[in-house]
Design an enzyme around this catalytic site. Structure first.
Site, mmCIF file in Angstrom:
data_model
loop_
_atom_site.group_PDB
_atom_site.id
_atom_site.type_symbol
_atom_site.label_atom_id
_atom_site.label_comp_id
_atom_site.label_asym_id
_atom_site.label_seq_id
_atom_site.Cartn_x
_atom_site.Cartn_y
_atom_site.Cartn_z
ATOM 1 N N ASP A 192 -0.409 -0.313 -6.115
ATOM 2 C CA ASP A 192 -0.948 -1.036 -7.305
ATOM 3 C C ASP A 192 -2.341 -0.143 -8.003
ATOM 4 O O ASP A 192 -2.337 -0.099 -8.983
ATOM 5 C CB ASP A 192 -1.946 -1.978 -6.464
ATOM 6 N N ASP A 227 7.567 -6.930 -8.667
ATOM 7 C CA ASP A 227 6.810 -7.188 -7.476
ATOM 8 C C ASP A 227 6.728 -8.433 -7.070
ATOM 9 O O ASP A 227 6.897 -8.710 -6.124
ATOM 10 C CB ASP A 227 5.451 -6.658 -7.933
#
Lengths: 458, 231
Positions: free
Chosen positions: A376, A269
């Site tokens: 997330d 990420d």
């Protein structure tokens, strides 16, 4: 990733480095399905919109530390003031994100603790082909690393695929993909989940009722997520599908692989969002350039436009624009000179005639919000759920991970306010979470157990 | 009661929630470090030596108390910086939250975390079947644990206020008083299961701390009387 969008007139410059919308890929769906939530899980986009134009709008954020109703925010606001404004919104936005993350985690932890199905090992995904039932530690470690590599490469491929599709404007394909995946999530996983919960509590339910319930749930969910719907309902649905996805991960990922995957995906990420050639960054920038919203099924937004119920003909032209981005775009346009607004039309935006100022304020009341990608949510919940499932210290570890993740989220939002560009939301929180998990499980637990045994208090 | 405190006073204001969670985080970090030290000490020593283990445990507890107070101090420093930042940000030049409120919230954060860690496994076990104290231990285990936890949470709250006030006005004796009180309370739990030795002093100390904090926060006997008589 958390992205942050500034709508100031300094944005008119071609370089959109301060605004980027990031969407991370989500890991694909389990083996028996090739529908994908590829777009759903990994994405983290947090949008933050400043009301650069809505200086006179009543401050719908009525809390003490955001008393900027008296601040005239003009287009010519200096950099400093803009920064202050965004920082001021900070606390409220943080809470707006805390609540759904907390809810998601609570759902996952509650399910893990009560329903035994999700902690039984019933096979693995095809994405993690190496088993962990090996006799030696080294072999197990190797297998988990290999699993991680496979998983991450699948995610990368999916992300790149999505970005390419987006670049070449194959919108129908993407939409179809998203719809298919959310369909599968809403129906199949809910069916399994409901079945397991009913089994645990020994409640009998006949098939017609079950069918009715799931059909209603799924249909309303599809409408809410992909089309219009009340904001809270949409948020609730997004939380639920994140929780379901996280539960699937917790069940089907072997132990060590899960931890290594969590670590690897936060690194991924970080790279994908911050590197100039990262796929997510390209996705965001492309979306920025085209001034289009990112797909609604990928992100969680804490505030939305009043597209429903507004008696304005032009807002009806908007698509599934439950994103504050769109609203902010419009708001921004509206507050600039009308000619400029007219000149900047994109196909998803409704024409902006000159309107009285007061109507803009309604438009922009709900505009400010932060956006966080669903991925997330999923990975936070996976971390906390795994902590709840596998830690022998039970609730202490879970609680520690929970606090760690929230603090990570806080810090990430703080950085967002400082840097004002898309940021990965995973790395800091997951790092804290992992550190706290392992340390609490191994260090704190014996200490607390001994203390509790002697009933000592510190 | 602590949860009630939380709901009524903190849940409204998002800034306070953040301070609360950060306070809990700081407590957690202090716990982590202290258990690390204890763990190392235990591993380095002989596990069969009973008195040594007990001594190590006591040492661990004291060390943990000192670390907690150290982290409270660190948190105070952080909050000072944050207040300056907030003051700079707000238009009218005054902070949206005062240092006393922060002290209160920080104390609650510490307290909640410590209480949660003390109680939650107990509660989870309490849901299951079993008889309390079947091996000759006290039968009041759960009850006393609950009371002790509650008093500890309140104490943390009051200590937060006192500590921050001491740091603000540079009164070192206040700070040392807080530390000494904390040590005393933890030490009194060594008398367990002789509960009268631990619960009673703790409650007395809590009453003293409460009165002190109340006076520091600007209350007085008249305020109290007015409040109670609902004037």
């Amino acid at each position: 990733m958390i992205t942050f969008m500034n709508n100031s007139d300094s944005e008119e410059e071609p370089c959109n480095e301060r605004t980027s919308l990031m969407s991370a890929e989500s890991p694909p769906v389990p083996s028996y399905q090739d529908g994908l939530q590829a777009s759903e899980a990994g994405e983290a986009q947090a949008h933050r919109k400043r009301r650069t134009g809505s200086s006179r709008s009543p401050n719908n954020v009525a809390d003490g530390d955001m008393s900027d109703s008296g601040v005239p925010v003009r287009e010519s606001t200096s950099e400093n003031e803009e920064e202050e404004l965004t920082l001021k919104y900070g606390a409220k936005h943080v809470i707006m994100l805390f609540v759904p993350v907390t809810l998601c985690m609570i759902v996952v932890v509650a399910t893990i603790k009560s329903v035994r199905f999700y902690t039984e090992k019933n096979g693995q995904l095809i994405y993690t082909p190496f088993t962990e039932d090996t006799p030696s530690v080294g072999q197990r470690l190797l297998n988990s690393v290999l699993n991680t590599i496979i998983m991450i490469s699948v995610i990368v491929v999916m992300t790149v695929f999505l970005v390419l599709l987006y670049k070449y404007r194959c919108y129908k394909f993407i939409h179809g993909w998203l719809i298919l995946s959310s369909l599968m999530l809403l129906f199949l996983f809910t069916y399994i989940y409901l079945g397991e919960v009913l089994k645990t509590y020994n409640v009998a339910m006949d098939y017609p009722t079950l069918f009715l319930v799931i059909w209603n749930f799924g249909a309303v969910g599809m409408i809410c997520i992909h089309w219009k719907g009340p904001l809270q309902l949409q948020q609730a649905y997004l939380i639920m599908i994140s929780a379901l996805m996280a539960l699937v991960f917790i069940k089907y990922l072997p132990e060590w692989s899960a931890w290594v995957i969590l670590g690897a995906i936060s690194i991924y990420d970080l790279m994908a969002v911050l590197c100039p050639k990262g796929p997510l960054r390209m996705l965001v920038e492309t979306a920025q350039e085209r001034n289009e919203p990112i797909f609604p099924a990928l992100i969680y937004s804490s505030a939305m436009m009043w597209t429903v119920g507004m008696a304005k003909p032009d807002t009806a032209a908007r698509g599934p624009s439950q994103q504050t981005w769109d609203a902010a775009e419009d708001g921004r346009e509206n507050h600039r000179s009308p000619s400029h607004a007219d000149s900047q039309m994109s196909e998803t935006r409704s024409p902006v005639p000159t309107r009285p100022i007061t109507s803009f304020e309604e438009l922009e009341e709900e505009e400010r919000g932060v956006k966080l990608g669903l991925g997330d949510f999923i990975f936070y919940s996976v971390l906390v759920g795994k902590a709840a499932a596998t830690a022998s210290g039970d609730w202490n570890t879970t609680l520690a991970c929970f606090v760690a993740i929230l603090i990570g989220l806080c810090l990430t939002l703080l950085l967002l306010a400082v840097f004002k560009k898309a940021l990965p939301a995973l790395p800091i929180s997951i790092t804290f979470g992992l550190i706290f998990y392992f340390s609490t499980d191994n260090l704190v637990r014996p200490f607390m157990d001994t203390l509790a045994f002697h009933q000592l208090y510190i | 009661p602590a949860l009630g405190l939380f709901l009524f006073t903190i849940a409204r204001d998002p800034l306070r929630i953040i301070i609360l969670i950060a306070g809990a985080f700081f407590w957690l970090v202090s716990l982590l470090l202290s258990s690390l030290i204890w763990f190392i000490a235990v591993k380095a020593s002989d596990p069969r030596d009973e008195p040594l283990q007990k001594g190590l445990l006591i040492f661990g507890v004291m060390f943990s108390v000192l670390l907690q107070e150290a982290f409270r101090f660190l948190y105070y420093k952080l909050l000072r910086k944050a207040i300056e930042g907030l003051v700079a940000l707000s238009e009218d030049g005054c902070s949206p939250i005062s240092i006393q409120q922060m002290a209160y919230v920080a104390g609650v954060g510490f307290g909640l975390m410590s209480g949660a860690f003390s109680m939650i496994n107990l509660l989870a076990d309490a849901l299951g079947p079993g008889a309390v104290g079947i091996h000759g231990d006290s039968q009041l285990y759960f009850l006393t644990s609950a009371f002790m936890t509650m008093v500890l949470i309140f104490l943390h709250t009051f200590w937060g206020i006192l500590f921050f006030h001491g740091c603000e006005h540079r009164r070192w004796w206040e700070i040392t008083a807080v530390v000494v009180m904390h040590l005393a309370v933890s030490g009194s739990t060594f008398c367990n299961p002789l509960y009268v030795g631990s619960l009673v002093p703790s409650y007395l100390l809590m009453a003293a701390a409460a009165a002190w904090a109340y006076l520091l926060s600007g209350g007085s006997a008249q305020n109290l009387r007015r409040f109670l008589l609902c004037k």
